[in-house]
Design a protein around this motif. Structure first.
Motif, short mmCIF file in Angstrom:
data_model
loop_
_atom_site.label_atom_id
_atom_site.label_comp_id
_atom_site.label_asym_id
_atom_site.label_seq_id
_atom_site.Cartn_x
_atom_site.Cartn_y
_atom_site.Cartn_z
N LEU A 221 0.81 -1.21 0.00
CA LEU A 221 0.00 0.00 0.00
C LEU A 221 0.85 1.26 0.00
CD1 LEU A 221 -2.67 -1.00 2.69
CD2 LEU A 221 -3.03 -0.86 0.22
N MET A 222 2.11 1.16 0.37
CA MET A 222 2.95 2.34 0.53
C MET A 222 3.36 2.92 -0.82
SD MET A 222 5.35 1.23 3.78
CE MET A 222 6.04 2.90 3.95
N ARG A 223 3.59 4.22 -0.81
CA ARG A 223 4.01 4.90 -2.03
C ARG A 223 5.46 4.54 -2.37
NH1 ARG A 223 2.11 10.87 0.15
NH2 ARG A 223 -0.16 10.52 0.09
N PRO A 224 5.82 4.59 -3.62
CA PRO A 224 7.22 4.32 -3.99
C PRO A 224 8.18 5.39 -3.47
CG PRO A 224 5.95 5.00 -5.90
CD PRO A 224 4.96 4.76 -4.81
N THR A 225 7.65 6.52 -3.03
CA THR A 225 8.48 7.60 -2.47
C THR A 225 8.50 7.58 -0.95
OG1 THR A 225 6.55 9.07 -2.58
CG2 THR A 225 8.10 9.12 -4.44
N ALA A 226 7.88 6.58 -0.33
CA ALA A 226 7.73 6.55 1.12
C ALA A 226 8.89 5.83 1.80
CB ALA A 226 6.41 5.89 1.49
N TYR A 227 9.02 6.09 3.10
CA TYR A 227 10.07 5.49 3.92
C TYR A 227 9.43 4.80 5.13
CZ TYR A 227 13.06 8.69 1.28
OH TYR A 227 13.70 9.37 0.28
N LEU A 228 10.02 3.67 5.52
CA LEU A 228 9.56 2.94 6.71
C LEU A 228 10.67 2.96 7.76
CD1 LEU A 228 7.32 0.97 7.87
CD2 LEU A 228 8.86 -0.87 7.17
N ILE A 229 10.28 3.25 9.01
CA ILE A 229 11.23 3.31 10.12
C ILE A 229 10.77 2.33 11.20
CG2 ILE A 229 12.40 4.78 11.79
CD1 ILE A 229 12.83 5.66 8.89
N ASN A 230 11.69 1.48 11.67
CA ASN A 230 11.34 0.56 12.76
C ASN A 230 12.39 0.61 13.86
OD1 ASN A 230 10.21 -1.37 14.38
ND2 ASN A 230 10.64 -3.10 13.02
N THR A 231 12.01 1.20 14.99
CA THR A 231 12.85 1.18 16.19
C THR A 231 12.14 0.45 17.32
OG1 THR A 231 12.00 3.35 16.89
CG2 THR A 231 14.04 3.34 15.60
#
Length: 315
Positions: A221-231
């Motif tokens: 579902l995420m955009r190709p310009t999006a970023y995912l952060i997992n802390t």
């Protein structure tokens, strides 16, 4: 009395607490092992074990193989890798520590967001190798920050996003519109969170309900310009699905501090993933947090030896 301090990766634990105040022999271990037989050989002589978060699991089989163990101290007041019921049955007291700053993880989250959206590691490498500017970064003002889990930590991250001029949307199963509004965020449904976020950051606890919460369908579902952060915790995300998404360029990048295996094996596939900034689970690894964790560990041991255990997690 013999005390084992585990997983002291940086060889600093002895500097953050007054271990000499305890009437005990203290041994510090710097290398992690997940091999049952090796752990039994290493830990069998000890009466007390001090564990750093969830770096070394203590399932029933390991606890049963440590007949001398009387007290197990974990940093933090939760540790999903300790079988609390088995420890209680075996007469092992488990104590925790309340100290440590959750804000440290919020700060690292923003470090990763800025590092990945401005490609800071690659620019640093370019300068050191004799080059100069490479690529074009992304400004955050006016973009949408998505927060999966708007608790204490997620709210702190959201507040910084608002200060930078971002719009903030949030979702978690129990989040209400009012609770989101109090932080300055808009409560949306889960699909919209993934569709509309330019930066999506994860701040929910790991549980049976959240394991694999971010899978291939959500990533799609995420955009190709999006970023995912997992802390937060590695298993909240389907790691193979995220690695494939990054390899295929279906999102712009990721900042990851937590993994399913900690520490990562030398040949772990994460080490070859493009478009990602990786850090070795350092969200809580700060001077302030270590001072609190280790000082309270000593307090727990001293209280146990005095016959009045404190911060007991399996009582």
């Amino acid at each position: 009395m013999r005390i084992a301090v585990l997983d002291d990766y940086q060889d600093v634990a002895r500097d953050y607490a007054d271990w000499d105040s305890l009437p005990a022999e203290v041994a510090f271990f710097h290398e992690t092992s997940t091999d049952h037989d090796e752990l039994v050989r290493r830990l069998e002589p000890f009466d007390v074990i001090a564990a750093m978060r969830e770096r070394t699991p203590f399932p029933r089989a390991l606890l049963e193989a440590l007949p001398n163990l009387k007290l197990l101290v974990t940093t933090g007041m939760k540790n999903a890798s300790i079988d609390m019921a088995a420890a209680a049955e075996l007469g092992v007291t488990v104590s925790g520590t309340r100290g440590g700053s959750w804000q440290a993880t919020a700060e690292l989250t923003w470090g990763l967001i800025l590092a990945v959206t401005r490609d800071i590691p690659a620019h640093d490498r370019s300068v050191r190798e004799g080059g100069w500017q490479r690529g074009v970064g992304v400004e955050l003002a006016g973009r949408t920050l998505g927060v999966l889990g708007l608790g204490r930590l997620g709210s702190q991250v959201a507040t910084v996003g608002l200060a930078l001029g971002m719009e903030v949307i949030a979702w978690s199963e129990n989040l209400t519109e009012q609770a989101a509004a109090e932080v300055g965020a808009l409560r949306v449904d889960k699909d919209r969170l993934f569709r509309d976020s330019d930066v999506l950051t994860i701040h929910t606890v790991l549980s049976k309900r959240t394991r694999g919460l971010v899978g291939a369908d959500e990533l799609a579902l995420m955009r190709p310009t999006a970023y995912l952060i997992n802390t937060s915790r590695g298993p909240i995300v389907d790691e193979p699905a995220l690695r494939e998404t990054l390899r295929e360029g279906r999102i712009a990048g990721a900042g990851v501090d937590v993994f399913g295996r900690d520490p990562l094996p030398a040949d772990d596939p994460w080490r070859e993933v493009p478009n990602a900034v990786l850090t070795p689970h350092i969200g809580y690894v700060t001077t302030g947090t270590y001072e609190a964790f280790y000082a309270e560990t000593v307090e727990d041991v001293r209280a146990y030896l005095d016959g009045s255990p404190i911060r007991v997690l399996n009582g």
